[in-house]
Design a protein around this motif. Structure first.
Motif, PDB file in Angstrom:
ATOM      1  N   SER A 164     -69.154  29.698 -48.388  1.00 10.70           N
ATOM      2  CA  SER A 164     -69.068  29.657 -49.842  1.00 10.70           C
ATOM      3  C   SER A 164     -70.440  29.409 -50.448  1.00 10.70           C
ATOM      4  O   SER A 164     -71.364  28.919 -49.788  1.00 10.70           O
ATOM      5  CB  SER A 164     -68.089  28.578 -50.298  1.00 10.70           C
ATOM      6  N   LEU A 165     -70.550  29.740 -51.734  1.00  9.30           N
ATOM      7  CA  LEU A 165     -71.787  29.515 -52.467  1.00  9.30           C
ATOM      8  C   LEU A 165     -72.125  28.042 -52.615  1.00  9.30           C
ATOM      9  O   LEU A 165     -73.254  27.693 -52.962  1.00  9.30           O
ATOM     10  CB  LEU A 165     -71.689  30.155 -53.852  1.00  9.30           C
ATOM     11  N   ASP A 195     -60.531  27.922 -54.739  1.00 11.18           N
ATOM     12  CA  ASP A 195     -61.919  28.355 -54.870  1.00 11.18           C
ATOM     13  C   ASP A 195     -62.800  27.215 -55.388  1.00 11.18           C
ATOM     14  O   ASP A 195     -62.341  26.112 -55.638  1.00 11.18           O
ATOM     15  CB  ASP A 195     -62.034  29.588 -55.764  1.00 11.18           C
ATOM     16  N   LEU A 196     -64.089  27.525 -55.553  1.00  7.23           N
ATOM     17  CA  LEU A 196     -65.065  26.535 -55.995  1.00  7.23           C
ATOM     18  C   LEU A 196     -64.927  26.256 -57.485  1.00  7.23           C
ATOM     19  O   LEU A 196     -64.310  27.014 -58.227  1.00  7.23           O
ATOM     20  CB  LEU A 196     -66.482  27.052 -55.746  1.00  7.23           C
ATOM     21  N   GLN A 197     -65.571  25.172 -57.917  1.00  5.69           N
ATOM     22  CA  GLN A 197     -65.797  24.951 -59.330  1.00  5.69           C
ATOM     23  C   GLN A 197     -67.308  24.983 -59.541  1.00  5.69           C
ATOM     24  O   GLN A 197     -68.027  24.081 -59.126  1.00  5.69           O
ATOM     25  CB  GLN A 197     -65.228  23.608 -59.805  1.00  5.69           C
ATOM     26  N   ALA A 202     -65.307  33.482 -56.535  1.00  9.79           N
ATOM     27  CA  ALA A 202     -66.557  33.609 -55.786  1.00  9.79           C
ATOM     28  C   ALA A 202     -66.330  33.864 -54.308  1.00  9.79           C
ATOM     29  O   ALA A 202     -67.291  34.032 -53.565  1.00  9.79           O
ATOM     30  CB  ALA A 202     -67.397  32.348 -55.956  1.00  9.79           C
ATOM     31  N   ALA A 203     -65.063  33.922 -53.867  1.00  9.66           N
ATOM     32  CA  ALA A 203     -64.786  34.047 -52.434  1.00  9.66           C
ATOM     33  C   ALA A 203     -65.279  35.367 -51.868  1.00  9.66           C
ATOM     34  O   ALA A 203     -65.556  35.465 -50.670  1.00  9.66           O
ATOM     35  CB  ALA A 203     -63.282  33.896 -52.180  1.00  9.66           C
ATOM     36  N   ASN A 204     -65.381  36.414 -52.710  1.00 14.38           N
ATOM     37  CA  ASN A 204     -65.758  37.717 -52.169  1.00 14.38           C
ATOM     38  C   ASN A 204     -67.261  37.995 -52.242  1.00 14.38           C
ATOM     39  O   ASN A 204     -67.674  39.143 -52.149  1.00 14.38           O
ATOM     40  CB  ASN A 204     -64.978  38.836 -52.874  1.00 14.38           C
TER      41      ASN A 204
END
Length: 704
Positions: A70-71, A92-94, A129-131
């Motif tokens: 992940s980012l 997913d992220l925040q 952002a997962a992709n």
């Protein structure tokens, strides 16, 4: 109510600084115009000419000693950006940019995401952002501030990534294994035609984790490919395709404060009772043609198509689902979106002008079901929601550069957007009326920036206005409980200004500092949670005032360092109230003026100290992340405590393309909340971070 006006004092300060800056370019200033270039607003620009805050992470940094999941692993290196890692792959992220995106309870909101020309943000501003294919990206550029508003709806910041196609042809493979049954493997290939006109790259990866918390397992398979045909520097055709499959991913939910203190890595019993989980399937393709057909003249054409399917099981109480107006506890949606853009660019001796248009359409087929049958929980039950939602977007923009004098440049942008939201409700039942509706938004974004280069850097200032429309979810229900679209919900608007400076000195020293202010009006906030329905309304005014700084460099032959620090005061300027149904009774809750905007730390930062051996065959680094406490809701009723956490990474590079790494995250096994779920209706605000974790990986690159 009159809208807030842009705060112009920073612009005046910037002009004063610029007038005092040295006028003559010194040796080393050329580095800024040859090596430091950004493409976040279309054409590549020298950093010395760019009048806004921007950061970049190269591909080596994205991958060196990282898990590439992940980012969150590397984005914290960019000043002004905050990443709260939920460690919940169902949500997913925040990601935040100067506080934009902090209110998102799932996915990413308020930040434009673009990967190889394909938006990872939907037309309503909700993104994932997962992709991002971290294993083959050449560069990720992060634009903050007023100039990001030119990306349109919900663009408080922009994260733009592009795959690198340079390098020798060959195959590569990597694999790692770590704590909690986590592992990832990837295989990639790069190739080129004999005349080098065609170049391509593909990467497939598979990630699995058992999760540290009970009921937090996840699996993700991803395949991405990019090909480019460029027979000469004036012509470029780029083809992009990708797919992501995330089978049912466990959702451990957040924890109430008492639960979190009692069991810092526990799971709410509701997650187990309802078997909360999520399935995601995503497929996308895009094409872009660029042609410089004459000196100073070029045009582009681009298009994309995306299909995304989601099935999610929630932990809504059975009693709430039995309300006539409830949409149930299972979400089943199929989204199909497509877009087209075209434009022309003129370049002259003193500047450039680009004109373009963008068209987009999103079709969503959404059903809701009860997540129980009789006494059995966590299974699909009766249909409770059935609707078709559509978004149509038409946008036109102009972007101009102008060199005002030898060391002065200006960049201005204007975007006009028209968005139409429509919903056709097919589920009609006693007590559940027709929620069909339509609403149109016509919004404008504008920005202006000035930069003045000096010997080894530049000062800059910019100001602008942007907007953020509601999402489809936020428009679905009215706060008064009546049937129909929430037509009273307005788009939020933001006036933003910044002033900053960048330096590039000897020993690889680079520094930056930026001060900014953002005035928001009509920010979208919860209005009511009644009868199994969450509705939204516009708050009054908000204000964000902040300072961000970055520093990186080397000392000696083998040591380097990096630092990013942020301070942000984000608060509600006007009070507002909303309604909830709690304990069988309706309650009105008031948010006072001066309350902190939730989800945003007052201060946070990242630091890194790295060492490498002669020839860089061995490398080691110590990473540190710190954060102040975070308000969990609009009322500031609770705060997640601040924390400091450390990680250690080791890298090795051998002969024949072999390399490896090892890392220890949360080195001192600190217990803290890695993220918060803002305004969570059941008080389950806290998402625990992972404890100490170990990862060991090895890879091979046949092109080396």
């Amino acid at each position: 109510m009159a809208r807030a006006k842009p705060h112009l004092a920073p612009l005046a300060c910037a002009l004063a600084l610029a007038c005092a800056a040295p006028a003559a370019a010194q040796p080393g200033g050329g580095d800024a115009t040859t090596l430091d270039r950004v493409r976040v607003l279309g054409a590549a620009r020298a950093l010395s000419d760019f009048p806004g805050a921007v950061g970049a992470i190269d591909g080596e940094t994205l991958r060196a000693g990282q898990r590439q999941v992940s980012l969150a692993e590397t984005l914290a290196r960019v000043p002004g950006v905050g990443v709260l890692d939920r460690q919940n792959y169902a949500q997913d992220l925040q990601i935040q940019s100067r506080g934009f995106g902090a209110r998102s309870t799932f996915g990413i909101r308020g930040i434009k995401l673009v990967v190889d020309g394909i938006p990872a943000s939907a037309l309503d501003g909700q993104g994932q952002a997962a992709n991002f294919p971290l294993g083959m990206l050449e560069r990720v550029e992060v634009l903050r501030g007023p100039l990001a508003l030119q990306y349109g709806n919900a663009a408080g910041g922009a994260i733009v990534a592009e795959t690198g196609l340079d390098g020798a042809p060959g195959a590569a493979a990597e694999a790692w294994a770590g704590s909690h049954g986590s592992h990832r493997a990837s295989v990639g290939v790069r190739g080129a035609s004999a005349d080098q006109a065609w170049r391509w790259r593909a990467l497939g990866s598979h990630f699995v984790t058992g999760g540290e918390r009970p009921h937090s397992a996840a699996e993700r398979a991803q395949l991405d490919a990019v090909a480019q045909w460029s027979p000469d520097p004036q012509r470029r055709l780029r083809l992009v395709a990708g797919g992501l499959s995330q089978p049912f991913t466990d959702d451990p939910l957040g924890l109430a404060r008492a639960q979190w203190r009692r069991e810092p890595h526990g799971t709410d019993p509701a997650a187990l009772a309802f078997d909360t989980r999520k399935r995601i399937d995503n497929a996308q393709a895009g094409v872009r043609w660029e042609h410089g057909y004459a000196p100073g003249r070029s045009y582009w054409l681009g298009g994309y198509a995306i299909r995304r399917g989601i099935e999610q099981y929630l932990a809504l109480p059975v009693a709430a689902q039995r309300a006539p107006t409830s949409a149930g506890g299972v979400i089943d949606l199929d989204r199909r979106s497509a877009g087209f853009d075209a434009g022309h660019r003129w370049e002259g001796a003193r500047g450039a002008l680009a004109l373009g248009v963008e068209f987009g359409r999103l079709d969503e087929d959404r059903q809701g079901y009860e997540n129980f049958v009789g006494e059995r929980l966590g299974v699909r039950g009766r249909l409770r929601r059935d609707e078709d939602n559509r978004i149509a977007s038409r946008e036109a923009f102009a972007l101009g550069d102008l060199r005002l004098a030898e060391h002065w440049t200006a960049l201005a942008g204007l975007r006009q957007a028209r968005l139409r939201f429509e919903s056709d409700d097919r589920y009609l039942a006693p007590g559940n009326g027709d929620d069909s509706g339509r609403i149109d938004y016509r919004e404008t974004a504008a920005s202006l920036g000035l930069a003045r280069a000096f010997g080894r850097g530049e000062v800059f200032a910019s100001a602008g206005r942007g907007f953020e429309t509601p999402t489809v979810t936020e428009l679905s229900y009215r706060p008064d409980g009546g049937a129909g679209f929430n037509r009273e919900l307005r788009a939020a608007s933001y006036d933003s200004a910044e002033v900053g400076a960048r330096w590039r000195l000897g020993e690889g020293l680079r520094a930056s500092v930026t001060a900014y202010r953002i005035d928001g009006e009509d920010e979208i906030v919860p209005a009511a949670n009644l009868g199994g329905r969450a509705s939204y309304a516009n708050a009054g005014r908000t204000r964000r005032e902040g300072l961000e700084a970055g520093l990186e460099g080397r000392f000696g032959a083998r040591w380097s360092y990096a630092l990013a620090a942020n301070w942000l005061r984000a608060r509600f300027v006007s009070p507002f109230a909303y309604r909830v149904f709690n304990g069988g009774a309706e309650q009105v809750r008031t948010v006072e003026a001066g309350n902190r905007v939730p989800g945003i730390p007052r201060a946070d930062g990242y630091a890194e100290l790295a060492w490498h051996s002669a020839g860089a065959r061995l490398q080691a680094a110590l990473e540190a992340r710190v954060s102040d406490r975070i308000a969990v809701d609009d009322r500031n009723s609770e705060f997640a405590p601040g924390y400091a956490t450390f990680a250690l990474r080791l890298q090795w590079r051998g002969r024949g393309g072999w390399h490896g790494f090892a890392r220890v995250d949360n080195l001192f096994d600190r217990e803290y909340a890695g993220s918060v779920i803002v305004n969570e209706g059941n008080g389950r605000y806290y998402e625990p971070a992972l404890g100490r974790g170990f990862t060991v990986g090895i890879g091979w690159d046949g092109a080396e």
